[in-house]
Motif scaffolding. Sequence first.
Motif, PDB file in Angstrom:
ATOM      1  N   GLN A   1       0.835  -1.200   0.000  1.00  0.00           N
ATOM      2  CA  GLN A   1       0.000   0.000   0.000  1.00  0.00           C
ATOM      3  C   GLN A   1       0.876   1.257   0.000  1.00  0.00           C
ATOM      4  O   GLN A   1       0.624   2.212  -0.734  1.00  0.00           O
TER       5      GLN A   1
ATOM      6  N   ASN B   1      -3.540   7.580  -1.535  1.00  0.00           N
ATOM      7  CA  ASN B   1      -4.893   7.081  -1.508  1.00  0.00           C
ATOM      8  C   ASN B   1      -5.807   8.249  -1.889  1.00  0.00           C
ATOM      9  O   ASN B   1      -5.847   9.254  -1.197  1.00  0.00           O
ATOM     10  N   ARG B   2      -6.545   8.118  -2.971  1.00  0.00           N
ATOM     11  CA  ARG B   2      -7.369   9.229  -3.434  1.00  0.00           C
ATOM     12  C   ARG B   2      -8.400   9.634  -2.389  1.00  0.00           C
ATOM     13  O   ARG B   2      -8.708  10.801  -2.238  1.00  0.00           O
ATOM     14  N   ALA B   3      -8.918   8.642  -1.683  1.00  0.00           N
ATOM     15  CA  ALA B   3      -9.920   8.952  -0.654  1.00  0.00           C
ATOM     16  C   ALA B   3      -9.303   9.786   0.460  1.00  0.00           C
ATOM     17  O   ALA B   3      -9.912  10.730   0.957  1.00  0.00           O
TER      18      ALA B   3
ATOM     19  N   LEU C   1      -8.719  -0.273   3.698  1.00  0.00           N
ATOM     20  CA  LEU C   1      -7.525   0.572   3.562  1.00  0.00           C
ATOM     21  C   LEU C   1      -7.273   1.466   4.774  1.00  0.00           C
ATOM     22  O   LEU C   1      -6.168   1.964   4.950  1.00  0.00           O
TER      23      LEU C   1
ATOM     24  N   GLN D   1      -6.282   1.058  -3.993  1.00  0.00           N
ATOM     25  CA  GLN D   1      -5.948   2.324  -3.338  1.00  0.00           C
ATOM     26  C   GLN D   1      -5.884   3.481  -4.347  1.00  0.00           C
ATOM     27  O   GLN D   1      -6.304   4.585  -4.057  1.00  0.00           O
TER      28      GLN D   1
ATOM     29  N   ARG E   1      -9.547   4.532  -5.190  1.00  0.00           N
ATOM     30  CA  ARG E   1     -10.490   4.788  -4.101  1.00  0.00           C
ATOM     31  C   ARG E   1     -10.810   6.273  -3.955  1.00  0.00           C
ATOM     32  O   ARG E   1      -9.910   7.094  -3.863  1.00  0.00           O
ATOM     33  N   VAL E   2     -12.107   6.609  -3.966  1.00  0.00           N
ATOM     34  CA  VAL E   2     -12.488   8.002  -3.706  1.00  0.00           C
ATOM     35  C   VAL E   2     -13.383   8.135  -2.465  1.00  0.00           C
ATOM     36  O   VAL E   2     -13.596   9.228  -1.970  1.00  0.00           O
ATOM     37  N   VAL E   3     -13.909   7.037  -1.973  1.00  0.00           N
ATOM     38  CA  VAL E   3     -14.754   7.062  -0.773  1.00  0.00           C
ATOM     39  C   VAL E   3     -14.078   6.215   0.303  1.00  0.00           C
ATOM     40  O   VAL E   3     -13.719   5.064   0.040  1.00  0.00           O
ATOM     41  N   PRO E   4     -13.857   6.770   1.506  1.00  0.00           N
ATOM     42  CA  PRO E   4     -13.176   5.984   2.547  1.00  0.00           C
ATOM     43  C   PRO E   4     -14.036   4.833   3.090  1.00  0.00           C
ATOM     44  O   PRO E   4     -15.264   4.884   3.007  1.00  0.00           O
TER      45      PRO E   4
END
Lengths: 174, 314
Positions: A163, A169-171, B245, B295, B298-301
Amino acid sequence: MVTEQAENPERVLLLTFARRGEEDVIRGARAALQEAHPGATAFAVATTESEPALRAAGISELVTLDGSRSASAVLREVAARRPTAVAVVYSDSAWQGHLKLEIVALWSRARAIYRCGPDGSRQAMTRASLWASVAVKGLQAALRLGAGALAAGTAFCWLRTAQALSGGNRADRA
Amino acid sequence: MKTTILIINHNGRALLEKSVPAAEAAARAVEDCQVAVVDDGSADDSVSYLIHHHPEVKVLTYRHRGFGPACNEAVASMVTEAVVLLNSDVVVSEDFLPPLLEDLSRDEVFAVGCKFLNPDGSLTDALGNRTSGEWRRGLLHLHHETDPVKLAETCPQLYANGGAMAFRRERWNALGGFDDLYHPFYWEDVDLGYRAWARGWQVWYEPASVVYHDQGGTIGRLFRNREIETISARNAVLFTWKNLLEPRLFGRMLAAQARWTADDVLISDQPPRARALWAALARVHAAARRRAEEQRERVVPDSTILSRARGKPW
């Protein structure tokens, strides 16, 4: 009025993980205990999974271990009820597993200790043999826990490294 | 919307006798809809049955590779906007398609799941309806709604059961379809739904689209119960390793997974979770690669996904 309990103050503690559908295992153990301690009142330590089975098997006096209070509080309550006999009900005749229940059995300080099989069989055991079983199984559990920690730790390091190497990480950035 | 009903079959000749005619009848109820069957290397006479009894059905024959890869290959080869994926043990109701496609036409929606009933029309133990999840004891614990009142509402859900679901082909391709990390079965549909939510798309439950599912019809014939339990538990672990994540929650789940190995001694005769953990370890490299890919997209946690998937009904 003289209650049944006053006539016979004996109390037997039943310890089982039996679930719904396994009521016959509980009934068998209870019958085996009745033979050894006729007229004794039975009570049990129940988990959320075992409670319906225990009630269906006719044991209504339950000390419930459901996460709403600590395990030590439950152990104290069991000891305070002063059982004269305790029986651990196993799901196999080789008496495997059930370390948690064996620890409760030790803690209860009951004079008579039994182990019951799924077929309703009953075997008396000494406090020393229960101690020995707890010690051996405790060691087994510790070794397994070590192996589990190794597996989960390896996975954790591997996955977190991948990772980290893959960048942002976009989020999280959002 | 150009639509294909895609039935996945493996040695299910007897099941096709019920599922294919029902799918054909449903396809006739809407415009521009065809029925296709993917035969995943059947050793029985499924293919000849289809050719002789259902000549209008498009038949795709593959060598046996399992449910996920067969779906992926079939969807990739199709020219269609929407795909309705069906297991061969699912029998659809004649009018199940219009409400499903109406929901799917909304911009934000990736997939829509059907209402699953037992073959006798009952709801008892029916799986895959209005799904939701909760992180607990090292895993994502799945909940399948059984309350008839709640099951009457069109609403978001965590994932659409792969036994009967409609999805937009374009978004399926963007997600990469079912992940073969979970080969041979289970959790690939949960993974797909979770990843769709993680990209900001939605998955819905449509109670007006009724299907009848003979649970265990396919997998139960091919695998022993203990084997099914172990594979399912292993895939639940792999799902966590790939998708969770958020560092703190991830650490907590892995600590809980480590504790499973002692459960056989502490308790007894547990589900084969310790074995599942070791089996998952054999796929850790693949899981790590997928985690890294996930990862990037990913746009929403994680903490938001489950609450969004339990959102209000339309």
